[in-house]
Design a protein around this motif. Structure first.
Motif, PDB file in Angstrom:
ATOM      1  N   ARG A  74      10.279  -2.112   6.546  1.00 11.73           N
ATOM      2  CA  ARG A  74       9.625  -1.365   7.629  1.00 11.73           C
ATOM      3  C   ARG A  74       8.862  -0.163   7.071  1.00 11.73           C
ATOM      4  NH1 ARG A  74      13.476   0.936  12.015  1.00 11.73           N
ATOM      5  NH2 ARG A  74      14.726   0.064  10.384  1.00 11.73           N
ATOM      6  N   ALA A  75       9.471   0.557   6.113  1.00  9.60           N
ATOM      7  CA  ALA A  75       8.805   1.701   5.499  1.00  9.60           C
ATOM      8  C   ALA A  75       7.561   1.261   4.723  1.00  9.60           C
ATOM      9  CB  ALA A  75       9.772   2.436   4.574  1.00  9.60           C
ATOM     10  N   ALA A  76       7.631   0.124   4.045  1.00  7.41           N
ATOM     11  CA  ALA A  76       6.479  -0.390   3.306  1.00  7.41           C
ATOM     12  C   ALA A  76       5.348  -0.755   4.267  1.00  7.41           C
ATOM     13  CB  ALA A  76       6.880  -1.596   2.459  1.00  7.41           C
ATOM     14  N   LYS A  77       5.679  -1.357   5.394  1.00  5.23           N
ATOM     15  CA  LYS A  77       4.657  -1.701   6.387  1.00  5.23           C
ATOM     16  C   LYS A  77       4.022  -0.447   6.974  1.00  5.23           C
ATOM     17  CE  LYS A  77       6.483  -6.191   7.710  1.00  5.23           C
ATOM     18  NZ  LYS A  77       7.141  -6.986   8.759  1.00  5.23           N
ATOM     19  N   ASP A  78       4.858   0.567   7.239  1.00 12.47           N
ATOM     20  CA  ASP A  78       4.325   1.829   7.765  1.00 12.47           C
ATOM     21  C   ASP A  78       3.375   2.482   6.765  1.00 12.47           C
ATOM     22  OD1 ASP A  78       5.763   1.512  10.092  1.00 12.47           O
ATOM     23  OD2 ASP A  78       7.390   2.872   9.494  1.00 12.47           O
ATOM     24  N   GLU A  79       3.778   2.524   5.494  1.00 15.48           N
ATOM     25  CA  GLU A  79       2.916   3.134   4.478  1.00 15.48           C
ATOM     26  C   GLU A  79       1.632   2.328   4.288  1.00 15.48           C
ATOM     27  OE1 GLU A  79       2.968   4.635  -0.128  1.00 15.48           O
ATOM     28  OE2 GLU A  79       4.770   4.821   1.097  1.00 15.48           O
ATOM     29  N   ALA A  80       1.733   1.017   4.345  1.00 18.19           N
ATOM     30  CA  ALA A  80       0.537   0.180   4.215  1.00 18.19           C
ATOM     31  C   ALA A  80      -0.436   0.467   5.355  1.00 18.19           C
ATOM     32  CB  ALA A  80       0.930  -1.293   4.202  1.00 18.19           C
ATOM     33  N   ARG A  81       0.087   0.639   6.546  1.00 19.92           N
ATOM     34  CA  ARG A  81      -0.758   0.938   7.696  1.00 19.92           C
ATOM     35  C   ARG A  81      -1.429   2.306   7.539  1.00 19.92           C
ATOM     36  NH1 ARG A  81       2.401  -1.039  11.210  1.00 19.92           N
ATOM     37  NH2 ARG A  81       3.787   0.746  11.345  1.00 19.92           N
ATOM     38  N   GLU A  82      -0.673   3.282   7.016  1.00 17.84           N
ATOM     39  CA  GLU A  82      -1.211   4.635   6.863  1.00 17.84           C
ATOM     40  C   GLU A  82      -2.222   4.733   5.722  1.00 17.84           C
ATOM     41  OE1 GLU A  82       2.236   7.041   6.301  1.00 17.84           O
ATOM     42  OE2 GLU A  82       2.951   6.733   8.353  1.00 17.84           O
ATOM     43  N   THR A  83      -1.983   4.011   4.625  1.00 19.16           N
ATOM     44  CA  THR A  83      -2.841   4.142   3.444  1.00 19.16           C
ATOM     45  C   THR A  83      -3.949   3.103   3.374  1.00 19.16           C
ATOM     46  OG1 THR A  83      -1.395   2.741   2.109  1.00 19.16           O
ATOM     47  CG2 THR A  83      -0.962   5.116   2.076  1.00 19.16           C
ATOM     48  N   GLY A  84      -3.824   2.028   4.140  1.00 17.07           N
ATOM     49  CA  GLY A  84      -4.817   0.967   4.091  1.00 17.07           C
ATOM     50  C   GLY A  84      -4.584  -0.017   2.951  1.00 17.07           C
ATOM     51  N   LEU A  85      -3.509   0.152   2.204  1.00 18.88           N
ATOM     52  CA  LEU A  85      -3.170  -0.780   1.129  1.00 18.88           C
ATOM     53  C   LEU A  85      -2.393  -1.959   1.709  1.00 18.88           C
ATOM     54  CD1 LEU A  85      -1.952   1.810  -1.520  1.00 18.88           C
ATOM     55  CD2 LEU A  85      -4.132   0.601  -1.491  1.00 18.88           C
ATOM     56  N   SER A  86      -2.272  -3.027   0.929  1.00 17.99           N
ATOM     57  CA  SER A  86      -1.496  -4.176   1.391  1.00 17.99           C
ATOM     58  C   SER A  86      -0.004  -3.902   1.213  1.00 17.99           C
ATOM     59  CB  SER A  86      -1.889  -5.431   0.613  1.00 17.99           C
ATOM     60  OG  SER A  86      -1.468  -5.313  -0.719  1.00 17.99           O
ATOM     61  N   VAL A  87       0.791  -4.582   2.005  1.00 16.16           N
ATOM     62  CA  VAL A  87       2.248  -4.418   1.917  1.00 16.16           C
ATOM     63  C   VAL A  87       2.740  -4.847   0.538  1.00 16.16           C
ATOM     64  CG1 VAL A  87       4.465  -5.130   2.886  1.00 16.16           C
ATOM     65  CG2 VAL A  87       2.535  -4.712   4.396  1.00 16.16           C
ATOM     66  N   SER A  88       2.160  -5.917  -0.019  1.00 24.77           N
ATOM     67  CA  SER A  88       2.596  -6.389  -1.342  1.00 24.77           C
ATOM     68  C   SER A  88       2.295  -5.356  -2.422  1.00 24.77           C
ATOM     69  CB  SER A  88       1.963  -7.735  -1.683  1.00 24.77           C
ATOM     70  OG  SER A  88       0.565  -7.632  -1.656  1.00 24.77           O
ATOM     71  N   SER A  89       1.171  -4.641  -2.304  1.00 24.89           N
ATOM     72  CA  SER A  89       0.871  -3.606  -3.309  1.00 24.89           C
ATOM     73  C   SER A  89       1.826  -2.421  -3.165  1.00 24.89           C
ATOM     74  CB  SER A  89      -0.582  -3.153  -3.219  1.00 24.89           C
ATOM     75  OG  SER A  89      -0.828  -2.494  -1.997  1.00 24.89           O
ATOM     76  N   ILE A  90       2.211  -2.103  -1.945  1.00 31.04           N
ATOM     77  CA  ILE A  90       3.199  -1.027  -1.731  1.00 31.04           C
ATOM     78  C   ILE A  90       4.531  -1.427  -2.352  1.00 31.04           C
ATOM     79  CG2 ILE A  90       4.507   0.258   0.019  1.00 31.04           C
ATOM     80  CD1 ILE A  90       1.581   1.066  -0.068  1.00 31.04           C
ATOM     81  N   ARG A  91       4.956  -2.674  -2.107  1.00 29.15           N
ATOM     82  CA  ARG A  91       6.219  -3.152  -2.702  1.00 29.15           C
ATOM     83  C   ARG A  91       6.147  -3.081  -4.224  1.00 29.15           C
ATOM     84  NH1 ARG A  91       5.757  -8.174   0.289  1.00 29.15           N
ATOM     85  NH2 ARG A  91       6.504  -7.818   2.375  1.00 29.15           N
ATOM     86  N   ALA A  92       5.026  -3.504  -4.787  1.00 30.78           N
ATOM     87  CA  ALA A  92       4.879  -3.488  -6.246  1.00 30.78           C
ATOM     88  C   ALA A  92       4.925  -2.048  -6.761  1.00 30.78           C
ATOM     89  CB  ALA A  92       3.570  -4.153  -6.647  1.00 30.78           C
ATOM     90  N   ARG A  93       4.267  -1.141  -6.049  1.00 32.30           N
ATOM     91  CA  ARG A  93       4.277   0.260  -6.454  1.00 32.30           C
ATOM     92  C   ARG A  93       5.685   0.840  -6.418  1.00 32.30           C
ATOM     93  NH1 ARG A  93      -0.043   4.066  -3.532  1.00 32.30           N
ATOM     94  NH2 ARG A  93       1.642   4.094  -2.041  1.00 32.30           N
ATOM     95  N   TRP A  94       6.476   0.389  -5.461  1.00 38.98           N
ATOM     96  CA  TRP A  94       7.854   0.859  -5.340  1.00 38.98           C
ATOM     97  C   TRP A  94       8.818   0.119  -6.257  1.00 38.98           C
ATOM     98  CZ3 TRP A  94       8.608   1.194   0.684  1.00 38.98           C
ATOM     99  CH2 TRP A  94       7.803   2.213   1.203  1.00 38.98           C
ATOM    100  N   GLY A  95       8.333  -0.933  -6.913  1.00 39.51           N
ATOM    101  CA  GLY A  95       9.189  -1.712  -7.807  1.00 39.51           C
ATOM    102  C   GLY A  95      10.088  -2.683  -7.078  1.00 39.51           C
ATOM    103  N   LEU A  96       9.666  -3.119  -5.899  1.00 42.84           N
ATOM    104  CA  LEU A  96      10.453  -4.077  -5.117  1.00 42.84           C
ATOM    105  C   LEU A  96       9.906  -5.469  -5.302  1.00 42.84           C
ATOM    106  CD1 LEU A  96      10.608  -2.082  -1.785  1.00 42.84           C
ATOM    107  CD2 LEU A  96      12.357  -2.209  -3.534  1.00 42.84           C
ATOM    108  N   GLU A  97      10.754  -6.470  -5.127  1.00 45.09           N
ATOM    109  CA  GLU A  97      10.312  -7.872  -5.203  1.00 45.09           C
ATOM    110  C   GLU A  97       9.442  -8.157  -3.986  1.00 45.09           C
ATOM    111  OE1 GLU A  97      13.536 -10.581  -5.552  1.00 45.09           O
ATOM    112  OE2 GLU A  97      14.513  -9.407  -7.085  1.00 45.09           O
TER     113      GLU A  97
END
Length: 100
Positions: A74-97
């Motif tokens: 949910r936090a990754a989706k929220d950040e993706a919405r705020e930053t305009g990045l994709s959810v997968s790039s947010i997960r990768a940036r956070w080191g998540l699978e």
């Protein structure tokens, strides 16, 4: 619908031939006649049986892991919405699978 018949190998599937009313193209569909309610009821019974034999502390630990993953997603989706990045790039940036 032009034609409807049981599948030759599986009696729970109905094969139907249809014609598009606009372009006259014929398509074949296969539709299952499996009772979804019966399938879900069986899964609920098995899940209830599993919970009855699994120690409560193990169930609680699995639930905590599930809830933590859900909060991260949910936090990754929220950040993706705020930053305009994709959810997968947010997960990768956070080191998540990617599957979490």
């Amino acid at each position: 619908m032009v034609d409807s018949r049981p599948h030759k190998d599986d009696p729970t599937i109905v094969v139907r031939r249809r014609v598009c009313t606009d372009c006259e193209v014929r398509v074949t569909t296969q539709e299952s006649t499996v009772d979804v309610g019966k399938y879900r009821a069986r899964n609920r019974r098995l899940s209830k049986k599993h919970r009855a034999v699994t120690p409560p502390d193990e169930l609680a630990a699995k639930n905590r892991v599930y809830q933590a993953r859900h909060r991260l997603e949910r936090a990754a989706k929220d950040e993706a919405r705020e930053t305009g990045l994709s959810v997968s790039s947010i997960r990768a940036r956070w080191g998540l699978e990617a599957s979490q």
